[in-house]
Design an enzyme around this catalytic site. Sequence first.
Site, PDB file in Angstrom:
ATOM      1  N   ASP A 170     -28.117 -26.646 -10.511  1.00  0.00           N
ATOM      2  CA  ASP A 170     -27.018 -26.183 -11.367  1.00  0.00           C
ATOM      3  C   ASP A 170     -25.752 -26.999 -11.082  1.00  0.00           C
ATOM      4  OD1 ASP A 170     -25.948 -24.515 -13.314  1.00  0.00           O
ATOM      5  OD2 ASP A 170     -25.495 -22.878 -11.926  1.00  0.00           O
ATOM      6  N   HIS A 253     -26.437 -28.199 -19.884  1.00  0.00           N
ATOM      7  CA  HIS A 253     -26.650 -26.762 -20.092  1.00  0.00           C
ATOM      8  C   HIS A 253     -27.182 -26.450 -21.494  1.00  0.00           C
ATOM      9  CE1 HIS A 253     -24.831 -25.884 -16.196  1.00  0.00           C
ATOM     10  NE2 HIS A 253     -25.302 -24.654 -16.337  1.00  0.00           N
TER      11      HIS A 253
HETATM   12 ZN   LIG Z   1     -25.374 -23.164 -14.832  1.00  0.00          ZN
END
Ligand SMILES: [Zn+2]
Length: 365
Positions: A170, A253
């Site tokens: 992430d 994303h």
């Molecule tokens: Zn994220």
Amino acid sequence: MKTTTLFPNRYVQGADILKDLGTEVSRLGDHSFMICDPFAHENLLPNFITQIQAKHKITVEEFKKECSDEEIERLVTLVKESGSDVIIGIGGGKTLDTAKAVAHTLKKPVVIIPTLASTDAPCSALSVIYTQEGTFKRYLILDKNPDLVIVDTKVIAQAPTRFLVSGMGDALATWFEAQSCKKNFAGNMSGDVGSMTAYALANVCYETLLEYGVEAKLACDANSVTPALDHIIEANTLLSGLGFESGGLASAHAIHNGLTALESTHAYWHGEKVAIGTLASLILTDKSREIIDTVFSFCESIGLPTTLEDIGLLNVTDEELMKVANLTCTEGETIHNEPSHATPEKVFYALKTMDAIGKNRKTNR
Ligand SMILES: [Zn+2]
């Protein structure tokens, strides 16, 4: 030019710091209502509840799942009955999002205590609301970021390493997405353009991953708190949190969101799919051979996915990949923050190429 930068009010990280929670939270009020996930309730709370209670009044309630309007309403009623003036959330992402939403509804301060370093959500002013069955319902944009975020590194070191590695996936997207937004003057999560501060922090996030990622993964495998693990927990939680929220999101994303259209990716975690989105975004945004090589090598060195097979898509068809690409380019998706116009066809080619590079590297290793 108007820029907006969002921060949590206070961020505290260290080994065994949950024992200081009473002191930390007393700055915000006299009586806390703690929303605790079942794992934390059973395994963590007994270790520090006595120390907290010596300094601070606390009411504990278990999170009953989901982060849904019904659960939020149930907890809001209980908080009102208890007369508490501070909300604490301790556990995984959904427990924390619920605590943020409860505090937002009651306009009370909130303390966030993540027990995993698997995403960059803890510091943000955002909750994801699901139905009671667990289907995505909506984003709840909060008026403010958490008043206090506390990360006990010993707790993170005890959790399975896959959580930490997924958090690095992430965090890996942060710098690339912020760079695209900066280039394009695209809005961050507040809708305004990001500041120099945000872009600088996003860059430190990336540099920290490359410098300490492998060592931190090995430390976590050995359930050991080391300086490298400290740095990566900070990168996954604080730097990536500030970087994405104030720097902005872009193609990585959006591709992650597109990938969720395929059922077989559901067994893989947010950061694992974001890593694939990041690798594909390098192709899409025409990064240099050197950067592509560095990012693939990094993913390989810590065990992040580098091929579509690695996220459950061994026999994926072109038709299915086009479905992913179409969803990635939906109107309003963050891929449109990229400086060059994104189309489903370009995303499709980027995913195919990223997969080919990943496979090629595996066979030649
Ligand atoms: Zn994220």
